[in-house]
Enzyme design. Structure first.
Site, PDB file in Angstrom:
ATOM      1  N   LEU A  51       0.855  -1.199   0.000  1.00 22.03           N
ATOM      2  CA  LEU A  51       0.000   0.000   0.000  1.00 22.03           C
ATOM      3  C   LEU A  51       0.886   1.241   0.000  1.00 22.03           C
ATOM      4  O   LEU A  51       0.791   2.091  -0.880  1.00 22.03           O
ATOM      5  CB  LEU A  51      -0.933  -0.003   1.214  1.00 22.03           C
ATOM      6  CG  LEU A  51      -1.743   1.285   1.431  1.00 22.03           C
ATOM      7  CD1 LEU A  51      -2.735   1.494   0.295  1.00 22.03           C
ATOM      8  CD2 LEU A  51      -2.495   1.256   2.771  1.00 22.03           C
TER       9      LEU A  51
ATOM     10  N   SER B  76       1.428   8.493   5.159  1.00 24.55           N
ATOM     11  CA  SER B  76       0.210   8.821   5.906  1.00 24.55           C
ATOM     12  C   SER B  76      -0.959   9.154   4.979  1.00 24.55           C
ATOM     13  O   SER B  76      -2.108   9.146   5.398  1.00 24.55           O
ATOM     14  CB  SER B  76       0.475   9.998   6.845  1.00 24.55           C
ATOM     15  OG  SER B  76       1.400   9.618   7.842  1.00 24.55           O
TER      16      SER B  76
ATOM     17  N   GLN C  71      14.360   4.740  45.583  1.00 25.40           N
ATOM     18  CA  GLN C  71      13.046   5.300  45.254  1.00 25.40           C
ATOM     19  C   GLN C  71      12.920   5.645  43.773  1.00 25.40           C
ATOM     20  O   GLN C  71      11.883   5.421  43.150  1.00 25.40           O
ATOM     21  CB  GLN C  71      12.786   6.558  46.095  1.00 25.40           C
ATOM     22  CG  GLN C  71      12.631   6.246  47.571  1.00 25.40           C
ATOM     23  CD  GLN C  71      12.339   7.481  48.399  1.00 25.40           C
ATOM     24  OE1 GLN C  71      12.163   8.567  47.865  1.00 25.40           O
ATOM     25  NE2 GLN C  71      12.305   7.315  49.704  1.00 25.40           N
TER      26      GLN C  71
ATOM     27  N   LEU D  46      18.654  -0.437  33.445  1.00 24.47           N
ATOM     28  CA  LEU D  46      19.737  -1.364  33.117  1.00 24.47           C
ATOM     29  C   LEU D  46      21.104  -0.686  33.080  1.00 24.47           C
ATOM     30  O   LEU D  46      22.135  -1.366  32.992  1.00 24.47           O
ATOM     31  CB  LEU D  46      19.474  -2.020  31.755  1.00 24.47           C
ATOM     32  CG  LEU D  46      18.263  -2.956  31.671  1.00 24.47           C
ATOM     33  CD1 LEU D  46      17.952  -3.295  30.232  1.00 24.47           C
ATOM     34  CD2 LEU D  46      18.492  -4.226  32.463  1.00 24.47           C
TER      35      LEU D  46
ATOM     36  N   GLU E 119       1.570   1.473  10.177  1.00 31.11           N
ATOM     37  CA  GLU E 119       0.145   1.205  10.439  1.00 31.11           C
ATOM     38  C   GLU E 119      -0.532   2.436  11.048  1.00 31.11           C
ATOM     39  O   GLU E 119      -1.376   2.320  11.923  1.00 31.11           O
ATOM     40  CB  GLU E 119       0.000   0.015  11.398  1.00 31.11           C
ATOM     41  CG  GLU E 119       0.728  -1.228  10.952  1.00 31.11           C
ATOM     42  CD  GLU E 119      -0.068  -2.024   9.942  1.00 31.11           C
ATOM     43  OE1 GLU E 119      -1.268  -1.776   9.791  1.00 31.11           O
ATOM     44  OE2 GLU E 119       0.540  -2.882   9.289  1.00 31.11           O
TER      45      GLU E 119
END
Lengths: 388, 246
Positions: free
Chosen positions: A135, A142, A283, A342, A367
């Site tokens: 498509l 867009s 925290q 991490l 999409e």
């Protein structure tokens, strides 16, 4: 790495049927056994683990929500949970399955003749035939209605000219479902591999979806038999209805990515010692983990509700836009926070977080981009279209 | 051929278990339950034997409470034809009682080959297969790692210390399955969908006197925390004077 533990802070499991849970767990185990041990290597070398496609077919994953012609006929929620588990592995794996099921098998099923269904659907469900969906064009993302690809009636065949870009599975596909204009009206036509005038190029050097094939499709005086037109697909509504199916799956899939990186960050925080204590005790780290589980819980509920709305036939495409938009965004934010938890370790592929993060940059774009989905929801609530 | 597969619902081995308030069983809250892994080998073998024979019926049976229907459905999704829950409300049973209850039920259904796991990973008694065979008067091969049928004669291989033993006997028989026998399949999505339509019957379990009474259950004592010592000398001193191992 130890076995994945799926976040379920709100006992959302209770909202699924036993069958839905069993289907999800089957796919979860398959991803653990067959996919997790090989994904980093495929991501590194930018290769798609094609040998898994027949296994996906055997499991019944391909076109699983369709009924008949070798498809499993699952409920929308069960189908969504499958995609959640696949994307927990990698967005590239989920993309493959979304393209095959939602973008290729769905339109043949919805808009094709009985002969077309019999010719292609059983092979596609079994993973013997791979599909791609054309498509998007290089200059029309867009705004797909502006597409330049044309098909011309030549009596006994159509002559197809134009090109498509950012096409998942393009180079490995046995058939392409292509949107093209005939006299200004969008139609969908199936172009089989080997058709003279049809060629593909691989889009290389991607930072994202590396374990997935992304391609360009080129049609140069490509002669396609007239029997390959999907007669039920008239107008841009045809391809957009396919996207709606795929976006539904993404709303579930991205929850899987978020769950994967949350699980990784949570375990890491409990084992990583800094200042003589696990960083989970700090925290600021807790705040990040809580943000993640908070947004994942909301995303899980959104996806669940979306699935039930679809099941009841009450689904509007703007519902799908809201869930796709939210869940892509929250998953990407989870990746960024997880990478932060991490520390420096998070930048290597010993940890999966950055792979998911890079993948999700595509998922939040394809999409329907984040912004386009805002405009779809915006039009729904205001009655005003921002683009036309 | 009529194949019976016996399965048990057990806590996942990586679950953190708690002792129930009565001190005699597990508190099921927050514990993940699944099919005993050794029973998966039995289930898979039944399917393979049926595939090879081209005919046959697989009935899967479990003794337990209503929640064991989940594991029975999993077997139906893998390929069993029907399932029977011997409902006793899910109380704990010793291997002897379980064998008596299952043997009583087997009198009501046709059966030539009974497959089960070598042991359930919850209690680890490993008594059930041989006790069942004794009650039925059947041949029994335990901890089998290869199994073939030639007509109505089975041939089973067993790993023994430093070697392999091959045994053969005409059916009927009870076979207990060990790791290595096969690789259990995951249920396919179509199998899961088809499982809904297969019969899952609930039968009241025959009441038997328990052979054993479960008196108490306790967790192993907590490991004392480790200690980091400052030097090799300190380590040697601790091993010699405190642990007294060198």
């Amino acid at each position: 790495m130890s076995q994945f533990k799926a976040a379920d802070f709100y006992q959302i499991d209770d909202l699924f049927t036993e069958e839905e849970r069993m289907i999800r767990d089957t796919i979860r185990d398959w991803v653990d056994d067959k996919f997790m041990p090989i994904i980093e290597e495929h991501n590194r070398s930018a290769t798609f683990p094609r040998h898994l496609v027949p296994q996906l077919g055997e499991l019944g994953v391909l076109g699983a929500s369709l009924h008949g012609h070798g498809c499993a006929g699952l409920s929308p929620v069960a189908y969504g949970l499958i995609l959640q588990e696949l994307e927990r592995g990698d967005s590239g794996l989920r993309s493959f399955v979304s393209v095959q099921g939602s973008l290729c098998m769905f339109p043949i099923h919805a808009y094709g003749t009985e002969e077309q269904k019999q010719k292609w659907l059983p092979g596609m469900a079994a993973g013997k035939l791979i599909g791609c969906f054309g498509l998007t064009e290089a200059d029309f993302g867009s705004n797909p209605s502006g597409m330049l690809t044309r098909m011309e009636d030549k009596g006994d065949h159509y002559l197809l000219n134009g090109s498509k870009y950012w096409i998942t599975n393009g180079c490995i596909a046995d058939l392409a479902i292509v949107a093209a204009k005939e006299d200004g009206e969008v139609k969908m036509i199936v172009v089989e591999k080997g058709t003279p005038g049809y060629s593909t190029n691989t889009i290389k050097n991607k930072f994202s979806l590396r374990a997935s094939v992304t391609s360009e499709l080129i049609f140069q005086d490509c002669k396609v038999p007239k029997r390959n037109v999907l007669p039920g697909a008239i107008g841009i509504k045809g391809p957009l209805s396919c996207l709606n199916q795929a976006r539904f799956g993404i709303a579930f899939g991205t929850v899987g990515s978020a769950m994967a990186v949350y699980d990784e960050a949570l375990r890491y925080s409990q084992n990583r010692i800094m200042f003589d204590r696990p960083i989970a005790r700090f925290q600021l780290v807790q705040n990040k983990l809580v943000w993640m589980v908070n947004e994942i819980t909301k995303g899980q509920l959104l996806a669940w509700r979306l699935g039930r709305l679809k099941e009841m036939g009450k689904l509007h495409h703007s519902h799908v836009s809201l869930a796709k938009r939210n869940n892509c965004w929250m998953a990407l934010e989870c990746c960024r926070l997880a990478r932060d938890v991490l520390g420096a370790n998070g930048i290597t592929d010993e940890y999966q977080t950055m792979r998911h993060m890079c993948n999700l940059e595509s998922v939040i774009t394809y999409e329907g981009t984040h912004d386009i989905h805002a405009l779809i929801v915006g039009r729904e609530i205001t009655g005003e279209s921002a683009v036309t | 051929m009529e194949i019976i597969v016996c399965v048990k619902r057990v806590p996942a081995t990586d679950s953190k278990v708690k002792i129930a308030a009565d001190g005699r069983g597990l508190d099921p809250a927050g514990v993940e339950f699944l099919m005993n892994p050794y029973d998966e080998y039995a289930m898979e073998q039944a399917i393979q034997l049926r595939e090879k024979a081209g005919a046959g019926t697989i009935t899967v049976v479990s003794l337990g409470g209503a929640d064991a229907q989940k594991e029975l459905r999993q077997c139906l999704a893998m390929g069993a034809d029907k399932a029977v829950l011997l409902d006793d409300g899910g109380k704990p049973n010793d291997g002897c009682s379980t064998a008596r209850i299952v043997a009583a039920w087997l009198k009501t259904v046709p059966h030539e080959l009974v497959l089960c796991g070598r042991q359930a990973v919850d209690n680890d008694e490993g008594q059930f297969p041989s006790r069942l065979a004794t009650l039925l008067g059947f041949a029994c091969a335990t901890e089998v790692v290869a199994l073939t049928l030639d007509g109505k004669v089975f041939r089973a291989e067993r790993d023994i210390e430093g070697g392999r033993e091959v045994v053969a006997c005409p059916l009927p028989a009870v076979i207990s399955c060990n790791k290595g026998l096969n690789e259990p399949r995951s249920p396919s999505l179509k199998g899961i969908m088809a499982a809904k339509k297969k019969p899952l019957d609930t039968v009241a379990a025959t009441a038997v006197e328990p052979a054993l009474e479960f008196v108490s259950l306790m967790l192993p004592p907590e490991k004392p925390p480790g200690r980091i010592v400052g030097s090799v000398q300190e380590l040697v001193a601790a091993l010699r004077n405190e642990a007294k191992v060198i």
